[in-house]
Design an enzyme around this catalytic site. Structure first.
Site, PDB file in Angstrom:
ATOM      1  N   GLN A 207      -6.633   3.951  11.462  1.00 53.55           N
ATOM      2  CA  GLN A 207      -5.310   4.450  10.507  1.00 53.55           C
ATOM      3  C   GLN A 207      -5.639   5.619   9.722  1.00 53.55           C
ATOM      4  O   GLN A 207      -6.520   5.393   8.855  1.00 53.55           O
ATOM      5  CB  GLN A 207      -4.419   3.441   9.677  1.00 53.55           C
ATOM      6  CG  GLN A 207      -3.142   3.930   9.281  1.00 53.55           C
ATOM      7  CD  GLN A 207      -2.470   2.754   8.461  1.00 53.55           C
ATOM      8  OE1 GLN A 207      -3.028   2.350   7.393  1.00 53.55           O
ATOM      9  NE2 GLN A 207      -1.161   2.729   8.487  1.00 53.55           N
TER      10      GLN A 207
ATOM     11  N   TYR B 277       3.369   7.376   0.942  1.00 54.98           N
ATOM     12  CA  TYR B 277       1.861   8.176   1.001  1.00 54.98           C
ATOM     13  C   TYR B 277       2.513   9.684   1.250  1.00 54.98           C
ATOM     14  O   TYR B 277       3.542   9.952   1.582  1.00 54.98           O
ATOM     15  CB  TYR B 277       0.769   7.570   1.799  1.00 54.98           C
ATOM     16  CG  TYR B 277       0.308   6.361   1.275  1.00 54.98           C
ATOM     17  CD1 TYR B 277      -0.246   6.207  -0.070  1.00 54.98           C
ATOM     18  CD2 TYR B 277       0.506   5.043   1.644  1.00 54.98           C
ATOM     19  CE1 TYR B 277      -0.553   4.933  -0.474  1.00 54.98           C
ATOM     20  CE2 TYR B 277       0.264   3.933   1.496  1.00 54.98           C
ATOM     21  CZ  TYR B 277      -0.502   3.941   0.027  1.00 54.98           C
ATOM     22  OH  TYR B 277      -0.773   2.705  -0.675  1.00 54.98           O
TER      23      TYR B 277
ATOM     24  N   THR C 280      -5.430  -3.031   4.104  1.00 55.73           N
ATOM     25  CA  THR C 280      -6.640  -2.194   3.224  1.00 55.73           C
ATOM     26  C   THR C 280      -7.264  -3.511   2.514  1.00 55.73           C
ATOM     27  O   THR C 280      -6.756  -4.343   2.215  1.00 55.73           O
ATOM     28  CB  THR C 280      -5.780  -1.448   1.894  1.00 55.73           C
ATOM     29  OG1 THR C 280      -5.404  -0.300   2.606  1.00 55.73           O
ATOM     30  CG2 THR C 280      -6.826  -1.261   0.908  1.00 55.73           C
TER      31      THR C 280
ATOM     32  N   ARG D 299       3.106   5.304  11.949  1.00 52.18           N
ATOM     33  CA  ARG D 299       3.667   4.210  11.379  1.00 52.18           C
ATOM     34  C   ARG D 299       4.625   4.898  10.259  1.00 52.18           C
ATOM     35  O   ARG D 299       4.323   5.737   9.607  1.00 52.18           O
ATOM     36  CB  ARG D 299       2.705   3.416  10.668  1.00 52.18           C
ATOM     37  CG  ARG D 299       3.438   2.356   9.737  1.00 52.18           C
ATOM     38  CD  ARG D 299       2.551   1.357   9.001  1.00 52.18           C
ATOM     39  NE  ARG D 299       2.605   0.029   9.620  1.00 52.18           N
ATOM     40  CZ  ARG D 299       2.250  -0.968   8.757  1.00 52.18           C
ATOM     41  NH1 ARG D 299       1.946  -0.715   7.545  1.00 52.18           N
ATOM     42  NH2 ARG D 299       2.615  -2.161   9.226  1.00 52.18           N
TER      43      ARG D 299
HETATM   44  C1  LIG Z   1      -3.555  -6.562   1.560  1.00 49.08           C
HETATM   45  C2  LIG Z   1      -2.531  -5.544   2.320  1.00 49.08           C
HETATM   46  C3  LIG Z   1      -3.018  -4.385   2.447  1.00 49.08           C
HETATM   47  C4  LIG Z   1      -2.269  -3.555   3.117  1.00 49.08           C
HETATM   48  N1  LIG Z   1      -2.531  -2.506   3.631  1.00 49.08           N
HETATM   49  C5  LIG Z   1      -2.127  -1.364   4.568  1.00 49.08           C
HETATM   50  C6  LIG Z   1      -2.631  -0.428   5.017  1.00 49.08           C
HETATM   51  O1  LIG Z   1      -3.880  -0.121   4.644  1.00 49.08           O
HETATM   52  N2  LIG Z   1      -1.810   0.412   5.680  1.00 49.08           N
HETATM   53  C7  LIG Z   1      -0.612  -0.092   5.841  1.00 49.08           C
HETATM   54  O2  LIG Z   1       0.183   0.865   6.454  1.00 49.08           O
HETATM   55  N3  LIG Z   1      -0.121  -0.790   5.551  1.00 49.08           N
HETATM   56  C8  LIG Z   1      -0.746  -1.773   4.475  1.00 49.08           C
HETATM   57  N4  LIG Z   1       0.055  -2.941   4.269  1.00 49.08           N
HETATM   58  C9  LIG Z   1       1.042  -3.266   4.809  1.00 49.08           C
HETATM   59  C10 LIG Z   1       1.102  -4.086   6.086  1.00 49.08           C
HETATM   60  O3  LIG Z   1       0.381  -3.435   6.943  1.00 49.08           O
HETATM   61  C11 LIG Z   1       2.281  -4.899   6.456  1.00 49.08           C
HETATM   62  O4  LIG Z   1       3.231  -4.118   6.521  1.00 49.08           O
HETATM   63  C12 LIG Z   1       2.705  -5.928   5.259  1.00 49.08           C
HETATM   64  O5  LIG Z   1       1.868  -6.959   4.903  1.00 49.08           O
HETATM   65  C13 LIG Z   1       4.161  -6.586   5.875  1.00 49.08           C
HETATM   66  O6  LIG Z   1       3.751  -7.241   7.131  1.00 49.08           O
HETATM   67  P1  LIG Z   1       3.526  -8.768   6.916  1.00 49.08           P
HETATM   68  O7  LIG Z   1       4.969  -9.354   6.433  1.00 49.08           O
HETATM   69  O8  LIG Z   1       3.260  -9.195   8.425  1.00 49.08           O
HETATM   70  O9  LIG Z   1       2.390  -9.185   6.302  1.00 49.08           O
HETATM   71  C14 LIG Z   1      -0.926  -3.702   3.250  1.00 49.08           C
HETATM   72  C15 LIG Z   1      -0.457  -5.008   3.134  1.00 49.08           C
HETATM   73  C16 LIG Z   1      -1.291  -5.947   2.354  1.00 49.08           C
HETATM   74  C17 LIG Z   1      -0.670  -7.270   2.147  1.00 49.08           C
END
Ligand SMILES: Cc1cc2nc3c(=O)[nH]c(=O)nc-3n(C[C@H](O)[C@H](O)[C@H](O)COP(=O)(O)O)c2cc1C
Length: 363
Positions: free
Chosen positions: A98, A178, A25, A225
């Site tokens: 998504q 959610y 997001t 997911r």
């Molecule tokens: C800025 C930000 C926005 C995110 N938005 C979503 C989202 O829209 N949908 C979702 O399922 N997870 C969202 N997440 C979770 C990420 O998809 C991911 O699971 C999380 O960053 C952990 O992975 P990483 O360690 O590779 O960053 C978001 C995470 C961050 C940091």
């Protein structure tokens, strides 16, 4: 065994590598939740991903409570998504949308003061992002059983619109506390009808949503997911192995192309595991491709794919900050660090200005 850099087939999509962009997001749409042109530039910069999973996108106004997040319920949103999808395709990439219903995490400000819906009457912990800054959440009401057909038709409409916008597929967001997660996990679901109580009952809604969405998009273009391990946004479960083992089995019956899991370790930086890894249980009952996410770097990702633990890896924060992530991982090059202050800010800063390796060298 395969490497992170080997191709993989997910449903009917051929991916050139196993490095996925996790959904992120970013809040760069309009206040009416219509995508903006800068999003085309951002996603096109990341087109070398095996598959881009888009930022979470509202299926309805009822389901969307994030400032400047995009939706996919009306024709203005569909028209605005089209050039974004095209920009990714023009660069040779693939992008799935998504589909999001935020459940009790929608602040009443987004609903003209009305309460949000959830599995049960409940108030989320902590604070919501609103257009007037952070505010405590409002109390959700329990979605009535006679409203479920309407919810399913919202998913159906959103799925149809995703196809119309040209997306290569969709991912159902059933993670992170959610709506669908609020029905799945017993810490949040206190219902006594056929959508609550037993594990069979708690997987009913997500299964119906998967059937509905797959009925429109095709199961071979639909993924889902989950975040099975540990509490997030006030939602947790007492027996995640049993619950998500069955949920994965139901997704296999619907014929979904893949399951993606945000499963941190006990010291995770985006949620923390509270039970032993659930991914192996899910992999066994699903039988198809399982993509893992959370806190991976190149070395851990390669090891997970090589060992067969994961079929592919989704990167969140590393992808946010590194448009050329696959190229950097292939070279073992250093990564840009993401800047939290611009995660959700509007405008180009911290969005389309993270340099590629070549740009960084040239500067
Ligand atoms: C800025 C930000 C926005 C995110 N938005 C979503 C989202 O829209 N949908 C979702 O399922 N997870 C969202 N997440 C979770 C990420 O998809 C991911 O699971 C999380 O960053 C952990 O992975 P990483 O360690 O590779 O960053 C978001 C995470 C961050 C940091």
């Amino acid at each position: 065994m395969p490497s992170l850099f080997d191709p993989i087939r997910l449903g009917n999509l051929d991916l050139p590598n196993r490095i996925l962009m996790a959904p992120l997001t970013r809040g760069r749409s309009t206040r009416d939740h219509v995508p903006t042109p800068i999003m085309a530039e951002y996603y096109a910069q990341r087109a070398s991903a095996g598959l881009i999973i888009s930022e979470a996108t509202g299926i309805s106004q009822e389901g969307l409570g994030w400032p400047y997040a995009p939706g996919i319920w009306n024709s203005a949103q569909v028209e605005a998504w089209k050039p974004i999808v095209k920009a990714v395709h023009d660069k040779g990439g693939r992008i799935a949308l998504q589909l999001w219903h935020m459940g009790y995490l929608v602040h009443p400000d987004f609903l003209n003061g009305e309460p949000p819906v959830s599995s049960s009457v409940r108030t989320a912990p902590d604070h919501a992002h609103t257009y007037d800054g952070k505010k405590p959440y409002g109390e959700a009401r329990a979605l009535r059983e006679d409203e479920i057909p309407r919810l399913l038709s919202d998913y159906e409409n959103a799925a149809r619109n995703a196809v119309a916008a040209g997306f290569d597929g969709v991912q159902i967001h059933a993670a992170n506390g959610y709506l669908l997660d609020e029905f799945l996990r017993d810490g949040a679901n206190k219902r006594t009808d056929r959508y609550g109580g037993s594990i069979e009952n708690r997987v009913r809604l997500v299964t119906k949503v998967a059937q509905t969405v797959a009925g429109v998009v095709g199961p071979e273009r639909t993924g889902i997911r989950f975040s099975p391990n540990g509490p997030i946004q006030g939602v947790d479960d007492s027996d995640p192995h049993a619950l998500f083992g069955l949920a994965a089995e139901m997704m296999a019956r619907v014929g979904l192309a893949y399951i993606e899991l945000r499963e941190p370790g006990p010291d995770g930086t985006f949620g923390k595991a509270t039970v032993p890894p659930v991914a192996p249980t899910i992999k066994k009952t699903f039988g198809g491709p399982v993509i893992l996410n959370c806190d991976y770097d190149g070395a851990r990702a390669e090891a997970a794919v090589k060992s067969g633990e994961a079929d592919a890896i989704a990167f969140g924060r590393p992808y946010l900050a590194n448009p050329d992530l696959p190229e950097r991982l292939a070279k073992g090059a250093p990564l840009n660090k993401d800047v939290m202050a611009t995660w959700y800010s509007q405008g180009p800063e911290g969005y389309v200005d993270y340099p590629t390796l070549e740009e960084a060298k040239a500067a």
